[in-house]
Structure formats: structure tokens, C-alpha cells
Design an enzyme around this catalytic site. Structure first.
Site, PDB file in Angstrom:
ATOM      1  CG  ASP A  17      -1.750  -0.883   1.830  1.00 41.53           C
ATOM      2  OD1 ASP A  17      -0.404  -1.769   2.058  1.00 41.53           O
ATOM      3  OD2 ASP A  17      -2.662  -1.480   1.967  1.00 41.53           O
TER       4      ASP A  17
ATOM      5  N   GLY B 246      -6.540   5.390   2.424  1.00 40.78           N
ATOM      6  CA  GLY B 246      -5.482   6.167   3.982  1.00 40.78           C
ATOM      7  C   GLY B 246      -4.625   5.370   5.196  1.00 40.78           C
ATOM      8  CG  PHE B 247      -5.389   6.077   7.898  1.00 44.44           C
ATOM      9  CD1 PHE B 247      -6.739   6.623   7.423  1.00 44.44           C
ATOM     10  CD2 PHE B 247      -3.893   5.745   8.500  1.00 44.44           C
ATOM     11  CE1 PHE B 247      -5.847   8.074   6.722  1.00 44.44           C
ATOM     12  CE2 PHE B 247      -3.456   7.428   8.828  1.00 44.44           C
ATOM     13  CZ  PHE B 247      -4.392   8.453   8.026  1.00 44.44           C
ATOM     14  N   GLY B 248      -5.423   1.572   7.285  1.00 40.84           N
ATOM     15  CA  GLY B 248      -6.287  -0.196   7.596  1.00 40.84           C
ATOM     16  C   GLY B 248      -7.273  -0.857   8.393  1.00 40.84           C
ATOM     17  N   GLY B 249      -7.776  -0.969   9.075  1.00 38.89           N
ATOM     18  CA  GLY B 249      -8.371  -1.544  10.074  1.00 38.89           C
ATOM     19  C   GLY B 249      -9.454  -0.323   9.800  1.00 38.89           C
TER      20      GLY B 249
ATOM     21  CG  ASP C 266      -7.327  -2.034  -1.061  1.00 34.02           C
ATOM     22  OD1 ASP C 266      -6.374  -1.923  -1.653  1.00 34.02           O
ATOM     23  OD2 ASP C 266      -7.614  -2.301   0.139  1.00 34.02           O
TER      24      ASP C 266
ATOM     25  N   GLY D 212      -5.362  -6.594   4.313  1.00 36.22           N
ATOM     26  CA  GLY D 212      -4.708  -5.985   5.835  1.00 36.22           C
ATOM     27  C   GLY D 212      -4.864  -6.745   7.126  1.00 36.22           C
TER      28      GLY D 212
HETATM   29  C1  DX5 Z   1      -5.880   1.881   2.047  1.00 33.28           C
HETATM   30  C2  DX5 Z   1      -5.187   0.549   2.286  1.00 33.28           C
HETATM   31  C3  DX5 Z   1      -6.262  -0.432   3.224  1.00 33.28           C
HETATM   32  C4  DX5 Z   1      -5.456  -1.658   3.052  1.00 33.28           C
HETATM   33  C5  DX5 Z   1      -6.416  -2.453   3.661  1.00 33.28           C
HETATM   34  O1  DX5 Z   1      -6.971   2.440   3.417  1.00 33.28           O
HETATM   35  O2  DX5 Z   1      -4.949   0.083   1.503  1.00 33.28           O
HETATM   36  O3  DX5 Z   1      -7.568  -0.467   2.173  1.00 33.28           O
HETATM   37  O4  DX5 Z   1      -4.619  -2.665   2.099  1.00 33.28           O
HETATM   38  O5  DX5 Z   1      -6.670  -2.432   5.087  1.00 33.28           O
HETATM   39  P1  DX5 Z   1      -7.946  -3.220   5.944  1.00 33.28           P
HETATM   40  O6  DX5 Z   1      -7.619  -3.553   7.137  1.00 33.28           O
HETATM   41  O7  DX5 Z   1      -8.687  -2.470   6.036  1.00 33.28           O
HETATM   42  O8  DX5 Z   1      -7.888  -4.906   5.158  1.00 33.28           O
END
Ligand code: DX5
Length: 215
Positions: free
Chosen positions: A35, A142-145, A171, A193
Site C-alpha cells: 500500500d 489511507g489507513f488499515g482497519g 480493498d 490487511g
Molecule cells: C487503504 C489501504 C487499506 C489496506 C487494507 O486504506 O490500502 O485498504 O490495504 O485495509 P484493511 O486493514 O481494512 O484490510
């Protein structure tokens, strides 16, 4: 149609990245996604081509570079040289999407286009015949979770109605609960993620939970 699970390294332990990538591969991951964020297109700053090289050396799986960056056309050669087998750019981030897609393919990588939650799938109509994959962002990037956006499945159905050939990737917020919803709507490539690298039972159990939910 085979459903592919693509752990993204944003939620991985960066200090043990090689180990974490190998663990995902051993657990049956189909691809790995890096990412890439520039702090301009999204309010976060993450990885560059060097990290794609690390991932490339750690696995024989396909490596996707998701460029969440302004004017991604500036960096295509670096990511291709670093070993990305698929490069995806945000439709909102470039004024020369056709030329960008052509350049990605000339560099020998597969070409993907990602669209943010508020971007209509109709914006892809003219570029669809030239790309291998569409990444329908199911969170604001921008962020995971983050929390899965509920209207995503109907957006996926609209895209699948526009093309039966293009790979549809999702995603953001993909886990054992949301995976069946997006697969039923036409997605076949699931970026995960937090539900893999943040899974309480560990990476293999996280991948298995998603795999079981869609099998
Ligand atoms: C963009 C990032 C997320 C990550 C996956 O915000 O690129 O999408 O890949 O995030 P999660 O933790 O929601 O699976």
C-alpha cells in the site's frame, strides 16, 4: 471463478516484513499488496519502491503496488524495476490515465485502476478495455482497519455489469463477514490487511477464516 486472497502489508509488522510475507505465502495467500501512500493523495505516508523490492525478494507470489499517490505516472518505472507484477493507480490521481495504463503495460506489469468510494464506476467506462483489474475501494483509502462501506456490493454489481472480463478487486474492511458479500457481487480478488496481519489467531488463521467464508 477462483477467489484470490491478497494480504496487504500496511498492517504487517514492518520490523519483520520478510517473515510476515513468507508466513502469508505459506498460509495460502495468492498475491501480496504493497500500500503505497504519499501523504498528499491520502493523509498517510507509507512505503516506496524499496519496500516492493523487499517483498519481491521475500516471495514468489505476484506483488501488487497500489499507488495511492498524486500523479503516479512519475513513479511507474521505479515500481516496475522494484518487481511489482501489477501496478494500480487511482483514477482520481492522474490527468493522463490512458497514457499511464499504456506505460505500465510497456514496462511489463499488469495494469490496474483503483476507484475511491465516491467515484462512480462509469468513470471507468472508456479505460476498461485496456486494464487487467479494477480495485473498488471499500473504504476511503489511507489507513488499515477501517469499516467496510455498506453500499459497496451494489457498486460492484454495477461494475460487473459493465465488464465480465476485468478482474474486480476490493480493498478495505474485507474480513470473514464482508468477503461473502463482495464475492456474491462479483469481486474475485480480496485485499485484506487487518483481518490477516491483525487477526488474533495469527496470519494463517486470518487467511483461513476468509477462505472458509467464501468457499
Ligand atoms: C487503504 C489501504 C487499506 C489496506 C487494507 O486504506 O490500502 O485498504 O490495504 O485495509 P484493511 O486493514 O481494512 O484490510
Amino acid at each position: 471463478m477462483k477467489i484470490e486472497i491478497v494480504p496487504s502489508i500496511l498492517s504487517a509488522d514492518a520490523g519483520r516484513l520478510t517473515e510476515q510475507v513468507k508466513e502469508a505465502e505459506s498460509a495460502g495467500a495468492d498475491r501480496i499488496q504493497v500500500d503505497v501512500m504519499d501523504g498528499h493523495f491520502v493523509p498517510n505516508l507509507t512505503f516506496g519502491p524499496l519496500v516492493v523490492e523487499v517483498v519481491r525478494r521475500a516471495t514468489s507470489l505476484p506483488v501488487e503496488a497500489h499507488l495511492m499517490v498524486e500523479r503516479p505516472e512519475r513513479f511507474l518505472e521505479e515500481f516496475a524495476k522494484a518487481g511489482a507484477t501489477l501496478i494500480e493507480v487511482q483514477v482520481e490521481a492522474t490527468t493522463s490515465l490512458y497514457r499511464t495504463v499504456q506505460t505500465i503495460k510497456e514496462l511489463g506489469a499488469r495494469a490496474g485502476v483503483a476507484i475511491n468510494p465516491a467515484t462512480p464506476v462509469d468513470d471507468l467506462r472508456e479505460i476498461l478495455p485496456y486494464i487487467d483489474l479494477v480495485n473498488v475501494m471499500t473504504v476511503e483509502p489511507g489507513f488499515g482497519g477501517q469499516k467496510f462501506i455498506p453500499h459497496s456490493p451494489e457498486k460492484l454489481r454495477r461494475l460487473r455489469a459493465m465488464s465480465t472480463d476485468v478482474e474486480i478487486e476490493v480493498d478495505g474492511g474485507i474480513d470473514a463477514r464482508t468477503a461473502p458479500l463482495v464475492v456474491a457481487a462479483g469481486a474475485t480478488v480480496l485485499v485484506a490487511g487487518n483481518s490477516v496481519y491483525g487477526y488474533k489467531g495469527g496470519i494463517a488463521a486470518g487467511i483461513k477464516a476468509i477462505r472458509d467464508a467464501v468457499d
